[in-house]
Scaffold this active site. Structure first.
Site, PDB file in Angstrom:
ATOM      1  N   GLY A 234      54.652 -36.657  80.573  1.00  0.00           N
ATOM      2  CA  GLY A 234      54.034 -36.969  79.288  1.00  0.00           C
ATOM      3  C   GLY A 234      52.656 -36.344  79.205  1.00  0.00           C
ATOM      4  O   GLY A 234      52.353 -35.380  79.914  1.00  0.00           O
ATOM      5  N   SER A 235      51.827 -36.922  78.360  1.00  0.00           N
ATOM      6  CA  SER A 235      50.507 -36.340  78.102  1.00  0.00           C
ATOM      7  C   SER A 235      49.564 -36.561  79.292  1.00  0.00           C
ATOM      8  O   SER A 235      49.787 -37.444  80.132  1.00  0.00           O
ATOM      9  CB  SER A 235      49.917 -37.008  76.859  1.00  0.00           C
ATOM     10  OG  SER A 235      49.847 -38.405  77.091  1.00  0.00           O
ATOM     11  N   GLY A 239      49.018 -39.679  82.097  1.00  0.00           N
ATOM     12  CA  GLY A 239      48.823 -39.485  83.538  1.00  0.00           C
ATOM     13  C   GLY A 239      47.541 -40.153  84.014  1.00  0.00           C
ATOM     14  O   GLY A 239      47.504 -40.765  85.086  1.00  0.00           O
ATOM     15  N   GLU A 256      54.067 -34.833  85.670  1.00  0.00           N
ATOM     16  CA  GLU A 256      54.397 -33.643  84.862  1.00  0.00           C
ATOM     17  C   GLU A 256      53.726 -33.849  83.516  1.00  0.00           C
ATOM     18  O   GLU A 256      54.296 -34.452  82.609  1.00  0.00           O
ATOM     19  CB  GLU A 256      55.921 -33.526  84.670  1.00  0.00           C
ATOM     20  CG  GLU A 256      56.686 -33.307  85.945  1.00  0.00           C
ATOM     21  CD  GLU A 256      56.547 -31.894  86.495  1.00  0.00           C
ATOM     22  OE1 GLU A 256      55.862 -31.060  85.856  1.00  0.00           O
ATOM     23  OE2 GLU A 256      57.095 -31.633  87.569  1.00  0.00           O
ATOM     24  N   CYS A 290      56.200 -28.767  76.552  1.00  0.00           N
ATOM     25  CA  CYS A 290      55.025 -28.739  77.439  1.00  0.00           C
ATOM     26  C   CYS A 290      54.653 -27.299  77.749  1.00  0.00           C
ATOM     27  O   CYS A 290      53.493 -26.983  77.987  1.00  0.00           O
ATOM     28  CB  CYS A 290      55.308 -29.514  78.716  1.00  0.00           C
ATOM     29  SG  CYS A 290      56.835 -29.014  79.511  1.00  0.00           S
TER      30      CYS A 290
END
Ligand code: NAD
Length: 514
Positions: A234-235, A239, A256, A290
Site C-alpha cells: 500500500g501507500s 507503511g 511493498e 505502484c
C-alpha cells in the site's frame, strides 16, 4: 451492476454476500458509475481474534506437511484459477475499474505464481557449509515461519495476495488476508474459490479472510504476536503506520509501498519504443499502478521530437477512456471521488508553479460516463527554468492518477537525469531508453538507479513473477514473488553436527577443566 455481480458470483459457483445496510456494514461503490451497489458485513475485533486463533492452530499441522505435498495444493489452486479466469477478471474489472485486458493479466499473474510456487516447493533448500572443525558438518535449513498477514492494496486486488499466499503456503505458513476495503468482493470470490481446496486437504483454517476497518481490524492483526510476518502492500503512509507497530513487538515486515517511478530517454534511444512504453506505463490502469511512470526525463536534443510523439499518443489515448468492461477502452476510472480530487488539485498546483499541460488535465463529466470517476491521461511539461528540487514539489509526490511530468535534461548529462530520478523518497521502478552500452552500464552501476527495478528499453511497469519484486527507500525494501523472495516466509536454522569423538571448539579455543 448488482445484477452483473450476481451473475459473476454464480459463474464462480458462489453467492453474492450482500446484506442489508447497517451502521457496521461496508458500502461497495462501483467506480465506473459512482453508485453504491451493495453492502457487506465486516469483521470486528472479536471475530478477527477468532480467525487469528484458527490460523495459528492450523500452523501446527501445516508445518508438518512435506513441502511438495503443500505444492500439490497450490497446483490445484492454480488449476481452479485457470477454470475461472474470465469471471474473476470480470469481477476485478467491475469492482476496481481496471480495464478488462489488464484484469485478465492480473488473474494470469495469480496462475503464474501458483505454477512458480509448485516448482519451488521441490527446490527450497539450504546450503551445506564447510566447518572449520574436523568431523563436523554444518548446514542451513529453512523451516515454516507461522501465520503470514497479507494486507493488500486496491489496485492489485488479487494478484498481490497470490504472490504472498502461493509462496507462504508452500513454505508451510497459513495466510490471513486483509484486503483493501475498495476491493472486498474480489477477495471474497478468491477466498471462496480456493479455501475449499485447502479444506479438502484438511487445512481449511490455513486460509483466512478478514474484512474490516484499519483502526480496529487491521490494527488487531498487525499487533498480534501470533503473526510473525506482516506483508503489507500500500501507500508509504500505511507503511509508516504499520512498520513501527510490528517492530515494537519485534515481528517481521515485508513492505511493498508507494513508487514515484521515472523513465530516462537519451539521444540514442528508439523513440517509437520509448513512446509506446511511456504511454502504457503512465496511463495504463489509469495511472494506478505502484510502478506507474510518473516522471520522464528526456535529453534536450530529442525533447521536442519525443514530446510531439507523446502528445499525439495522448490524443489517441484520451479517446479510449471509458467503461473498463469494454475492451476497446484502455483507461478506466479512478477508484473514488477523492482520487479525482487529488488529481485535479495536483494539476492545478503544477500549473500554478509554471508547468504547462500538454494533454488532458481534467476529469470527465459527460453524459455517457455519468458520475464515474474518470479523468483524462495527463501530460505536463515542466519548464527547464524550474529547479526540480526546490521549485517543483508535485514531482516529489505519488499522485495515484495518470499524470506524467516531462522535463528535459542537458545534452550528454545522463548523470543529471539519474540524480533527478533518484531524488524522490521512493525507490521502486526505473527505466532507461538508450542504445548506448556506456549509458546502460552507467544506469546499472552503483552510481546509477537506486530502485529495486531497473529496466532498459522496457517501461517501468509490468514486472514478471519470476524476478523478486519490490523497491528501496520509502518503498519499504521488501521483495515478493520470484528469485529468493521465499526466504522472507521461512525461518533459517544453522545446524552443526559433530561426528567425531572429541569436542574441538570453534576459533581453536582451548577450554578444559581436566
Ligand atoms: P492504502 O495505503 O490506502 O491501503 C493499502 C492497504 O493498507 C489497505 O488494505 C488498507 O486498508 C490498509 N491500511 C491502510 N492504513 C492502514 C493502517 N494504518 N494499518 C493497517 N492497514 C492499513 O493504499 P491503496 O490506496 O489501497 O493503494 C495504493 C498505494 O499502494 C500506492 O501508494 C501504491 O504505490 C501502493 N502499492 C504498492 C505496491 C508495491 O508492490 N510496492 C503494489 C500495489 C500498490
Amino acid at each position: 451492476m448488482s445484477q452483473e455481480l450476481h451473475a459473476l458470483f454464480s459463474q464462480l459457483e458462489l453467492s453474492l454476500p450482500f446484506v442489508k445496510p447497517s451502521s457496521t456494514t461496508l458500502a461497495c461503490e462501483d467506480p465506473s458509475s459512482g453508485a453504491v451497489v451493495g453492502h457487506l458485513a465486516q469483521d470486528d475485533k472479536p471475530s478477527t481474534l477468532v480467525k487469528i486463533d484458527a490460523a495459528a492452530r492450523s500452523f501446527a499441522a501445516l508445518r508438518e506437511v512435506p513441502a511438495p505435498v503443500r505444492g500439490a495444493i497450490v497446483r490445484a489452486m492454480g488449476e481452479r484459477l485457470r477454470e475461472h479466469k474470465q469471471a474473476l477478471a470480470q469481477l476485478v474489472c467491475a469492482e476496481v475499474g481496471k480495464g478488462i485486458e489488464e484484469a485478465r493479466g492480473e488473474v494470469q499473474e495469480m496462475i503464474d505464481i501458483c505454477d512458480y510456487a509448485v516448482g519451488l516447493s521441490r527446490m527450497i533448500g539450504g546450503k551445506t557449509l564447510p566447518s572449520e572443525r574436523p568431523d563436523h558438518r554444518m548446514f542451513e535449513q529453512w523451516l515454516p515461519l507461522g501465520p503470514v498477514l497479507c494486507i493488500s492494496a486496491f489496485n492489485f486486488p488479487v494478484a498481490v495476495w497470490s504472490w504472498n499466499a502461493a509462496i507462504a503456503l508452500i513454505c508451510g505458513d497459513p495466510v490471513i488476508w486483509k484486503p483493501s476495503l475498495h476491493a472486498p468482493l474480489s477477495a471474497i470470490a478468491v477466498h471462496g474459490l480456493l479455501q475449499p481446496l485447502l479444506a479438502s486437504a484438511g487445512h481449511g483454517d490455513a486460509m483466512q479472510l478478514v474484512i474490516g476497518p484499519d483502526d480496529t481490524v487491521a490494527k488487531t492483526l498487525v499487533d498480534d504476536v501470533r503473526v510473525p510476518l506482516v506483508s503489507a502492500t500500500g501507500s508509504c503512509a500505511m507503511g509508516r503506520a504499520v512498520a513501527p507497530r510490528v517492530a515494537a513487538r519485534l515481528g517481521r515486515t515485508l513492505l511493498e509501498l508507494g513508487g514515484n517511478n521515472a523513465v530516462i530517454v537519451d539521444a540514442t534511444a528508439d523513440l517509437e519504443l520509448a513512446v509506446r512504453a511511456v504511454a502504457f506505463g503512465a496511463a495504463g490502469t489509469a495511472g494506478q499502478r505502484c510502478t506507474t511512470t510518473r516522471r520522464l526525463f528526456v535529453e534536450r536534443s530529442i525533447a521536442a521530437a519525443l514530446t510531439d510523439k507523446l502528445v499525439a499518443a495522448y490524443a489517441q489515448l484520451s479517446e479510449r477512456v471509458g467503461d473498463p468492461r469494454d475492451a476497446g477502452n484502455l483507461i478506466g476510472p479512478l477508484i473514488d471521488a477523492s482520487a479525482v480530487g487529488r488529481f485535479s488539485a495536483m494539476v492545478a498546483h503544477a500549473k500554478r508553479l509554471g508547468a504547462t499541460v500538454l494533454a488532458g488535465g481534467s476529469s470527465i463529466h459527460d453524459g455517457e460516463l455519468g458520475a464515474g470517476h474518470y479523468v483524462l491521461p495527463t501530460l505536463i511539461r515542466v519548464p527547464d527554468s524550474l529547479d526540480l528540487d526546490a521549485d517543483f514539489a508535485p514531482m516529489q509526490t505519488e499522485t495515484f492518477a495518470p499524470i506524467l511530468y516531462l522535463r528535459s535534461f542537458p545534452n550528454g548529462d545522463l548523470a543529471r537525469a539519474i540524480s533527478w530520478q533518484n531524488s524522490v523518497e521512493q525507490g521502486l521502478s526505473s527505466a532507461l531508453f538508450s542504445d548506448s552500452s556506456r549509458a546502460i552500464e552507467r544506469f546499472w552501476s552503483p552510481a546509477g538507479s537506486d530502485c529495486g527495478i531497473a529496466n532498459v528499453n522496457i517501461g517501468t511497469s509490468g514486472a514478471e513473477i519470476g524476478g523478486a519484486f519490490g523497491g528501496e527507500k520509502a518503498t519499504g525494501g521488501g521483495r515478493e514473488a520470484g528469485s529468493d523472495a521465499w526466504k522472507a516466509y521461512m525461518r533459517r536454522q544453522t545446524c552443526t553436527i559433530n561426528g567425531g569423538e572429541t569436542l574441538p571448539l570453534a576459533q581453536g579455543i582451548s577450554w578444559s577443566s581436566t
